[in-house]
Design an enzyme around this catalytic site. Structure first.
Site, mmCIF file in Angstrom:
data_model
loop_
_atom_site.group_PDB
_atom_site.id
_atom_site.type_symbol
_atom_site.label_atom_id
_atom_site.label_comp_id
_atom_site.label_asym_id
_atom_site.label_seq_id
_atom_site.Cartn_x
_atom_site.Cartn_y
_atom_site.Cartn_z
ATOM 1 N N THR A 195 91.453 -25.109 -28.834
ATOM 2 C CA THR A 195 91.814 -26.415 -29.389
ATOM 3 C C THR A 195 93.284 -26.740 -29.170
ATOM 4 O O THR A 195 94.115 -25.834 -29.043
ATOM 5 C CB THR A 195 91.514 -26.398 -30.910
ATOM 6 O OG1 THR A 195 92.166 -27.491 -31.536
ATOM 7 C CG2 THR A 195 92.042 -25.125 -31.579
ATOM 8 N N ASP A 196 93.600 -28.039 -29.192
ATOM 9 C CA ASP A 196 95.011 -28.449 -29.103
ATOM 10 C C ASP A 196 95.785 -28.092 -30.366
ATOM 11 O O ASP A 196 97.020 -28.116 -30.373
ATOM 12 C CB ASP A 196 95.126 -29.958 -28.807
ATOM 13 C CG ASP A 196 94.493 -30.862 -29.862
ATOM 14 O OD1 ASP A 196 93.871 -30.344 -30.812
ATOM 15 O OD2 ASP A 196 94.631 -32.102 -29.742
ATOM 16 N N GLU A 197 95.056 -27.777 -31.456
ATOM 17 C CA GLU A 197 95.741 -27.558 -32.741
ATOM 18 C C GLU A 197 96.627 -26.315 -32.726
ATOM 19 O O GLU A 197 97.513 -26.173 -33.571
ATOM 20 C CB GLU A 197 94.714 -27.506 -33.884
ATOM 21 C CG GLU A 197 93.875 -28.770 -33.902
ATOM 22 C CD GLU A 197 93.007 -28.964 -35.136
ATOM 23 O OE1 GLU A 197 93.317 -28.385 -36.180
ATOM 24 O OE2 GLU A 197 92.014 -29.704 -35.024
ATOM 25 N N TYR A 250 92.817 -22.343 -39.714
ATOM 26 C CA TYR A 250 91.949 -22.550 -38.540
ATOM 27 C C TYR A 250 92.743 -22.415 -37.249
ATOM 28 O O TYR A 250 92.397 -21.613 -36.362
ATOM 29 C CB TYR A 250 91.274 -23.933 -38.614
ATOM 30 C CG TYR A 250 90.686 -24.394 -37.292
ATOM 31 C CD1 TYR A 250 89.621 -23.715 -36.699
ATOM 32 C CD2 TYR A 250 91.205 -25.512 -36.613
ATOM 33 C CE1 TYR A 250 89.090 -24.123 -35.479
ATOM 34 C CE2 TYR A 250 90.676 -25.930 -35.400
ATOM 35 C CZ TYR A 250 89.623 -25.229 -34.833
ATOM 36 O OH TYR A 250 89.107 -25.638 -33.628
ATOM 37 N N LYS A 258 92.550 -19.588 -34.181
ATOM 38 C CA LYS A 258 92.265 -19.926 -32.774
ATOM 39 C C LYS A 258 93.431 -19.474 -31.881
ATOM 40 O O LYS A 258 93.217 -18.995 -30.763
ATOM 41 C CB LYS A 258 92.040 -21.441 -32.613
ATOM 42 C CG LYS A 258 90.777 -21.986 -33.253
ATOM 43 C CD LYS A 258 89.480 -21.451 -32.643
ATOM 44 C CE LYS A 258 89.228 -21.971 -31.243
ATOM 45 N NZ LYS A 258 87.884 -21.551 -30.744
HETATM 46 P P1 NAD Z 1 80.748 -26.128 -34.843
HETATM 47 O O1 NAD Z 1 81.312 -25.669 -36.142
HETATM 48 O O2 NAD Z 1 79.958 -27.391 -34.805
HETATM 49 O O3 NAD Z 1 79.841 -24.986 -34.197
HETATM 50 C C1 NAD Z 1 80.177 -23.635 -34.221
HETATM 51 C C2 NAD Z 1 78.934 -22.831 -33.891
HETATM 52 O O4 NAD Z 1 79.295 -21.434 -33.872
HETATM 53 C C3 NAD Z 1 77.816 -22.984 -34.925
HETATM 54 O O5 NAD Z 1 76.591 -23.205 -34.275
HETATM 55 C C4 NAD Z 1 77.808 -21.647 -35.652
HETATM 56 O O6 NAD Z 1 76.515 -21.269 -36.122
HETATM 57 C C5 NAD Z 1 78.302 -20.702 -34.568
HETATM 58 N N1 NAD Z 1 78.921 -19.489 -35.125
HETATM 59 C C6 NAD Z 1 79.858 -19.416 -36.110
HETATM 60 N N2 NAD Z 1 80.175 -18.126 -36.355
HETATM 61 C C7 NAD Z 1 79.437 -17.368 -35.494
HETATM 62 C C8 NAD Z 1 79.335 -15.986 -35.243
HETATM 63 N N3 NAD Z 1 80.070 -15.099 -35.954
HETATM 64 N N4 NAD Z 1 78.498 -15.559 -34.283
HETATM 65 C C9 NAD Z 1 77.757 -16.447 -33.558
HETATM 66 N N5 NAD Z 1 77.803 -17.767 -33.762
HETATM 67 C C10 NAD Z 1 78.632 -18.240 -34.719
HETATM 68 O O7 NAD Z 1 82.015 -26.223 -33.864
HETATM 69 P P2 NAD Z 1 82.297 -27.213 -32.657
HETATM 70 O O8 NAD Z 1 82.966 -28.428 -33.178
HETATM 71 O O9 NAD Z 1 81.078 -27.338 -31.817
HETATM 72 O O10 NAD Z 1 83.414 -26.368 -31.873
HETATM 73 C C11 NAD Z 1 83.019 -25.433 -30.864
HETATM 74 C C12 NAD Z 1 84.278 -24.780 -30.306
HETATM 75 O O11 NAD Z 1 85.132 -25.767 -29.744
HETATM 76 C C13 NAD Z 1 85.109 -24.037 -31.352
HETATM 77 O O12 NAD Z 1 85.588 -22.848 -30.773
HETATM 78 C C14 NAD Z 1 86.257 -24.977 -31.654
HETATM 79 O O13 NAD Z 1 87.416 -24.281 -32.052
HETATM 80 C C15 NAD Z 1 86.437 -25.665 -30.314
HETATM 81 N N6 NAD Z 1 86.966 -27.039 -30.369
HETATM 82 C C16 NAD Z 1 86.396 -27.970 -31.186
HETATM 83 C C17 NAD Z 1 86.902 -29.263 -31.203
HETATM 84 C C18 NAD Z 1 86.280 -30.335 -32.056
HETATM 85 O O14 NAD Z 1 86.815 -31.449 -32.145
HETATM 86 N N7 NAD Z 1 85.134 -30.113 -32.694
HETATM 87 C C19 NAD Z 1 87.988 -29.607 -30.392
HETATM 88 C C20 NAD Z 1 88.553 -28.609 -29.555
HETATM 89 C C21 NAD Z 1 88.024 -27.338 -29.553
HETATM 90 P P1 TYD Z 2 88.846 -33.596 -38.829
HETATM 91 O O1 TYD Z 2 87.671 -34.357 -38.296
HETATM 92 O O2 TYD Z 2 88.622 -32.649 -39.967
HETATM 93 O O3 TYD Z 2 89.530 -32.874 -37.579
HETATM 94 P P2 TYD Z 2 90.964 -32.090 -37.471
HETATM 95 O O4 TYD Z 2 91.473 -31.839 -38.831
HETATM 96 O O5 TYD Z 2 90.558 -30.815 -36.770
HETATM 97 O O6 TYD Z 2 91.834 -32.975 -36.656
HETATM 98 O O7 TYD Z 2 89.940 -34.631 -39.292
HETATM 99 C C1 TYD Z 2 90.470 -35.613 -38.393
HETATM 100 C C2 TYD Z 2 91.560 -36.365 -39.122
HETATM 101 O O8 TYD Z 2 90.974 -37.116 -40.195
HETATM 102 C C3 TYD Z 2 92.594 -35.445 -39.770
HETATM 103 O O9 TYD Z 2 93.880 -36.058 -39.666
HETATM 104 C C4 TYD Z 2 92.173 -35.387 -41.224
HETATM 105 C C5 TYD Z 2 91.526 -36.748 -41.461
HETATM 106 N N1 TYD Z 2 90.417 -36.775 -42.455
HETATM 107 C C6 TYD Z 2 90.447 -37.726 -43.474
HETATM 108 O O10 TYD Z 2 91.386 -38.555 -43.584
HETATM 109 N N2 TYD Z 2 89.402 -37.740 -44.362
HETATM 110 C C7 TYD Z 2 88.360 -36.867 -44.298
HETATM 111 O O11 TYD Z 2 87.455 -36.921 -45.173
HETATM 112 C C8 TYD Z 2 88.344 -35.907 -43.231
HETATM 113 C C9 TYD Z 2 87.217 -34.913 -43.102
HETATM 114 C C10 TYD Z 2 89.392 -35.910 -42.325
#
Ligand code: NAD
Ligand code: TYD
Length: 354
Positions: A134-136, A160, A164
């Site tokens: 992630t960019d975070e 988080y 990562k």
């Molecule tokens: P998500 O929370 O929707 O899915 C995570 C999945 O991992 C779930 O299906 C969960 O059951 C599985 N999981 C959790 N712990 C596990 C374990 N110990 N063993 C096997 N499986 C396990 O997450 P997402 O939003 O799909 O993100 C996927 C990846 O992409 C993550 O690594 C996250 O850091 C990265 N990412 C997400 C975003 C975003 O905006 N959602 C952006 C950049 C990077």
């Molecule tokens: P989120 O979807 O949790 O992603 P991330 O924290 O990984 O960027 O949140 C996106 C943005 O929205 C973040 O600045 C927090 C804000 N946010 C709210 O204002 N209200 C909410 O209920 C949630 C879940 C997030």
């Protein structure tokens, strides 16, 4: 036929990736997922009947299971999505983030290394460990800072992002020390179908449809870069196909928005697609106590992946968010199934004292 293993395949991005992979690529997929609260087998229903897809329920920390999968399928790559992924949950309970994101990635690296060392010739040369991050990990930007390039120092601020970042460092070290052919992608905020309604966009759609408050942390001016999930999945495929091992690729949408802009857009789309007789959806916006340590702004400099691999986002925010709102309107059963008792417990934990 070649095979890849996809961890976290029943989550939001993992499931979108598997759908896209089966539609666009020829290799088989073994989906490994522990099915935590965020993992949902229904997300993989579109590939259920495909003979090239197999689902295995299991934990990435289970080295014996992962070793068995490597031995049985001899994958040419592992694409690692599995993680605890929600910042607010990491604030309430960081331990699981360290276990899955740090120890789990360590465990997978060890299994992959043992497997890779046993390969020879072309099979060994072709193997890849692709780590999805992630960019975070880069920290928070001021309004005038340049976007995150791959050279930006790591400054993670939440449990988080710290977990990562730790995983990213392990992946880097397994390349430099042991030669494991790794690739890392650091992507901005994704949105699209199958996202669990704890994250901003699906939470706002879900609450708006129920006439419930739309909680905005702080003043709503925090900025995120938003990328449609299908574009992220295309980027990962491009990196897997052509990325230089050991290299990091930042992935982003060139699409910075304040949270308030995002919520306004969703409200206006819902007003057009599903008008509420009680009035415009914007009336539901409610400012709540800010997230502790809330990062101000994320933005991605995605020039490397564009220049080296020819990847650019295909969807604009306007088309992507419209399709996403439509998807949630058309998939109310999916939403109803995932917002079970466990979800309600989370909502009361996160929002009751705000
Ligand atoms: P998500 O929370 O929707 O899915 C995570 C999945 O991992 C779930 O299906 C969960 O059951 C599985 N999981 C959790 N712990 C596990 C374990 N110990 N063993 C096997 N499986 C396990 O997450 P997402 O939003 O799909 O993100 C996927 C990846 O992409 C993550 O690594 C996250 O850091 C990265 N990412 C997400 C975003 C975003 O905006 N959602 C952006 C950049 C990077
Ligand atoms: P989120 O979807 O949790 O992603 P991330 O924290 O990984 O960027 O949140 C996106 C943005 O929205 C973040 O600045 C927090 C804000 N946010 C709210 O204002 N209200 C909410 O209920 C949630 C879940 C997030």
């Amino acid at each position: 036929m070649a095979t890849i293993i996809v961890t976290g395949a029943a989550g939001f991005i993992g499931s979108n990736f598997v759908h896209q992979w089966i539609a666009q690529e020829s290799d088989s997929v073994v989906s490994l997922d522990a099915l935590t609260y965020a993992g949902n087998l229904a997300n993989l229903a579109p590939v259920d009947a495909d003979p090239r897809h197999r689902f295995v329920r299991g934990d990435i920390c289970d080295e014996a299971l992962v070793a068995r999968l490597f031995a049985e399928h001899r994958p040419r790559a592992i694409v690692h999505f599995a993680a605890e992924s929600h910042v607010d949950r990491s604030i309430h309970g960081p331990a699981e983030f360290v276990r899955t994101n740090v120890t789990g990635t360590f465990s997978l690296l060890q299994s992959a290394l043992a497997h890779w060392r046993g390969l020879e010739g072309a099979e060994r040369d072709a193997f890849r460990f692709l780590h999805v991050s992630t960019d975070e990990v880069y920290g928070s930007l001021s309004p005038t800072d340049p976007p995150f390039a791959e050279t930006k120092a790591y400054e993670p601020n939440s449990p988080y992002s710290a977990s990562k970042a730790a995983a990213d460092h392990l992946v880097r070290a397994w390349h430099h020390t042991y030669g494991l052919p790794v690739l890392t992608t650091n992507c901005s905020n994704n949105y699209g179908p199958y996202q669990f309604p704890e994250k901003l966009i699906p939470l706002v759609i879900h609450n708006a449809l129920a006439g419930r408050p739309l909680p905005i942390y702080g003043d709503g001016s925090n900025v995120r870069d938003w990328l449609y999930v299908g574009d992220h999945c295309r980027a990962i495929r491009a990196v897997l196909r052509g990325g230089v091992t050991g290299r990091v690729y930042n992935v982003g949408g060139w699409n910075e928005k304040t949270n308030l802009e995002v919520v306004h857009t969703i409200c206006d789309l819902l007003d057009a697609m599903r008008p509420d007789p009680a009035g415009p959806h914007r009336r539901l916006i409610t400012y709540v106590k800010d997230r502790p340590g809330h990062d101000r702004r994320y933005a991605i400099d995605a020039r490397r992946i564009a220049e080296e691999l020819g990847w650019r986002p295909a969807r604009t925010f306007e088309t992507g968010i419209r399709e996403t709102v439509r998807w949630y309107l058309d998939n109310t059963k999916w939403v109803a199934d995932v917002v079970s008792g466990d979800y309600r417990t989370w909502v009361s934990r996160n929002y009751s004292d705000r």
